[in-house]
Scaffold this motif. Structure first.
Motif, PDB file in Angstrom:
ATOM      1  N   THR A 243      48.281  71.407  32.542  1.00  0.00           N
ATOM      2  CA  THR A 243      47.290  72.482  32.466  1.00  0.00           C
ATOM      3  C   THR A 243      47.901  73.733  33.081  1.00  0.00           C
ATOM      4  N   GLN A 244      47.496  74.892  32.562  1.00  0.00           N
ATOM      5  CA  GLN A 244      48.084  76.146  33.008  1.00  0.00           C
ATOM      6  C   GLN A 244      47.046  77.253  32.920  1.00  0.00           C
ATOM      7  N   CYS A 245      47.235  78.297  33.722  1.00  0.00           N
ATOM      8  CA  CYS A 245      46.309  79.425  33.748  1.00  0.00           C
ATOM      9  C   CYS A 245      47.094  80.719  33.893  1.00  0.00           C
ATOM     10  N   LEU A 246      46.569  81.772  33.269  1.00  0.00           N
ATOM     11  CA  LEU A 246      47.084  83.129  33.418  1.00  0.00           C
ATOM     12  C   LEU A 246      46.072  83.909  34.245  1.00  0.00           C
ATOM     13  N   VAL A 247      46.538  84.542  35.323  1.00  0.00           N
ATOM     14  CA  VAL A 247      45.651  85.225  36.262  1.00  0.00           C
ATOM     15  C   VAL A 247      46.069  86.682  36.401  1.00  0.00           C
ATOM     16  N   THR A 259      50.343  73.006  36.412  1.00  0.00           N
ATOM     17  CA  THR A 259      50.436  71.704  37.068  1.00  0.00           C
ATOM     18  C   THR A 259      50.392  70.624  35.997  1.00  0.00           C
ATOM     19  N   GLY A 260      50.726  69.406  36.403  1.00  0.00           N
ATOM     20  CA  GLY A 260      50.710  68.281  35.476  1.00  0.00           C
ATOM     21  C   GLY A 260      50.936  66.978  36.230  1.00  0.00           C
ATOM     22  N   TRP A 261      50.933  65.894  35.484  1.00  0.00           N
ATOM     23  CA  TRP A 261      51.092  64.559  36.068  1.00  0.00           C
ATOM     24  C   TRP A 261      52.569  64.177  36.060  1.00  0.00           C
ATOM     25  N   CYS A 262      53.120  63.839  37.222  1.00  0.00           N
ATOM     26  CA  CYS A 262      54.525  63.452  37.322  1.00  0.00           C
ATOM     27  C   CYS A 262      54.690  61.936  37.370  1.00  0.00           C
ATOM     28  N   ASP A 299      48.556  67.384  48.479  1.00  0.00           N
ATOM     29  CA  ASP A 299      48.143  66.024  48.806  1.00  0.00           C
ATOM     30  C   ASP A 299      46.872  65.692  48.024  1.00  0.00           C
ATOM     31  N   ILE A 300      46.956  64.737  47.107  1.00  0.00           N
ATOM     32  CA  ILE A 300      45.797  64.439  46.263  1.00  0.00           C
ATOM     33  C   ILE A 300      44.895  63.368  46.858  1.00  0.00           C
ATOM     34  N   LYS A 301      45.252  62.835  48.017  1.00  0.00           N
ATOM     35  CA  LYS A 301      44.351  61.998  48.821  1.00  0.00           C
ATOM     36  C   LYS A 301      43.647  60.930  48.000  1.00  0.00           C
ATOM     37  N   GLY A 302      44.394  60.154  47.263  1.00  0.00           N
ATOM     38  CA  GLY A 302      43.802  59.039  46.533  1.00  0.00           C
ATOM     39  C   GLY A 302      43.426  59.355  45.108  1.00  0.00           C
ATOM     40  N   SER A 303      43.485  60.625  44.705  1.00  0.00           N
ATOM     41  CA  SER A 303      43.182  60.962  43.316  1.00  0.00           C
ATOM     42  C   SER A 303      44.306  60.476  42.409  1.00  0.00           C
ATOM     43  N   GLU A 304      43.995  60.295  41.135  1.00  0.00           N
ATOM     44  CA  GLU A 304      45.049  60.006  40.172  1.00  0.00           C
ATOM     45  C   GLU A 304      45.753  61.296  39.744  1.00  0.00           C
ATOM     46  N   TRP A 305      45.022  62.381  39.560  1.00  0.00           N
ATOM     47  CA  TRP A 305      45.589  63.667  39.205  1.00  0.00           C
ATOM     48  C   TRP A 305      44.474  64.699  39.255  1.00  0.00           C
ATOM     49  N   PHE A 306      44.844  65.955  39.104  1.00  0.00           N
ATOM     50  CA  PHE A 306      43.826  66.984  38.943  1.00  0.00           C
ATOM     51  C   PHE A 306      44.242  67.931  37.822  1.00  0.00           C
ATOM     52  N   ASP A 307      43.244  68.570  37.240  1.00  0.00           N
ATOM     53  CA  ASP A 307      43.462  69.589  36.224  1.00  0.00           C
ATOM     54  C   ASP A 307      43.026  70.939  36.773  1.00  0.00           C
ATOM     55  N   LEU A 308      43.713  72.002  36.370  1.00  0.00           N
ATOM     56  CA  LEU A 308      43.254  73.346  36.677  1.00  0.00           C
ATOM     57  C   LEU A 308      42.047  73.664  35.811  1.00  0.00           C
ATOM     58  N   VAL A 309      40.982  74.140  36.433  1.00  0.00           N
ATOM     59  CA  VAL A 309      39.766  74.497  35.704  1.00  0.00           C
ATOM     60  C   VAL A 309      39.581  76.007  35.660  1.00  0.00           C
TER      61      VAL A 309
END
Length: 359
Positions: A243-247, A259-262, A299-309
């Motif tokens: 996932t990616q964002c332009l700001v 970001t993405g899943w490694c 640190d994702i603290k137990g998450s599997e991954w996150f996406d940019l929203v």
């Protein structure tokens, strides 16, 4: 095991000049799946939307201040857009359930009610897997980028906020290999900048021309594509779920966030943050000038991954050009420190229990 779903907020403080950004985890909400977020600048609030309604977060205290009723099209997935002091939703067609009216509406933050709007008239132009890839807000119009997943056809539809009507937008699709907008496009003056593929920027011009019977013809034209954005990557490649964002940072300054899943065995997820400018190069052509790029581990603290929203700069209001509006506000001096808050959602797995989770 029970699936627990959270929405997290991270703040990234970045000082121009190449200093390393500082990432801070500021909030975590346990309110079910609320993957759609809108920022209401005038109210300094974030609006979170899920299948069963949503909630409003005060960005000063990072606390919930009120709830939001479900959208009238509560049985459909929606794309959420903030434009001209209102929050709009457009229902998307899916293979599981047809779209039921009202397919389009808006939420008034002042009146705190949903308003039914002119229905979206172009569902039959797409297959049942139609998706909305992105949008832009300018000239009193919301431009939606639409794509059929089966046949791959894509085009742009325009909703005129003042006239309250829908129109197709003339666009040479042969000039693009993919839908023109990914996420929210950035409007600078009379130019629309949008992500195009990975780390590429595409620029468009947008025109509105009055015809007979008070009709308006809408068209966008591709101006150029900027490649060659140099950005830092993690040592381990991103496998999937990129996932990616332009700001927008004001003027022709931008952030590119990716970001993405490694690897599912890692306890961190990597976030690439790149500051760049669009400048006029030799031969008067446009080019990208990378200012600074860095990779951070979160640190994702137990998450599997996150996406940019959602990604945005609190000091920079979303620019919504209206007809002949002056663009002097785009030429304000750059602030010494720009804070960027990244809105991300994470899917977490925890053992079933009723304990409250803080942050």
């Amino acid at each position: 095991m029970r699936l627990m779903i959270f929405t997290k907020v991270y703040e990234v403080k970045f000082k121009h000049g190449g200093e390393v950004p500082v990432i801070r985890h500021v909030a975590k909400f346990r309110e079910g799946y609320c993957p759609r977020v809108a920022r209401v600048f005038n109210h300094s609030n974030l609006y979170y939307f899920g299948d069963d309604g949503g909630f409003i977060v005060d960005m000063e205290t990072w606390s919930k201040c009120s709830s939001i009723p479900p959208t009238p099209a509560s049985n459909s997935r929606e794309t959420i857009v903030y434009a001209y002091d209102k929050v709009y939703y457009l229902a998307r067609r899916s293979s599981l359930e047809p779209v039921t009216e009202p397919s389009f509406g808006r939420y008034d933050p002042n009146q705190k009610v949903w308003e039914q709007m002119t229905p979206f008239p172009f569902y039959d132009d797409y297959d049942r897997h139609m998706r909305i890839t992105g949008y832009a807000v300018c000239n009193g119009v919301i431009l939606f980028s639409l794509c059929g997943l089966i046949n791959g056809d894509f085009c742009i539809a325009a909703f005129n906020v003042g006239r309250m009507d829908w129109n197709r937008v003339e666009f040479d699709t042969s000039a693009c290999l993919a839908p023109p907008f990914q996420g929210r496009a950035v409007v600078v003056g009379k130019t629309i900048y949008a992500l195009y593929g990975e780390a590429e920027i595409i620029a468009f011009s947008f025109k509105m021309e009055k015809g007979g019977d008070d009709d308006i013809a809408y068209s966008i034209s591709q101006l150029f594509i900027l490649q060659c954005l140099e950005f830092a990557r993690p040592q381990m490649p991103w496998f999937d779920d990129l996932t990616q964002c332009l700001v927008h940072l004001g003027n022709h300054d931008f952030f590119y966030v990716q970001t993405g899943w490694c690897d599912s065995h890692l306890k961190v997820q990597y976030l690439s943050i790149t500051a760049f400018q669009i400048v006029v190069g030799e031969g008067r052509g446009y080019m990208i000038k990378t200012i600074h790029s860095t990779v951070h581990s979160v640190d994702i603290k137990g998450s599997e991954w996150f996406d940019l929203v959602l990604c945005f700069t609190p000091e920079c209001e979303d620019y919504e050009h209206i007809e002949e509006e002056s663009i002097a506000s785009m030429n304000q001096p750059r602030q010494e420190i720009t804070a960027m808050k990244l809105e991300i959602e994470a899917t977490q797995h925890e053992e079933a229990n009723d304990a409250q989770v803080g942050y």
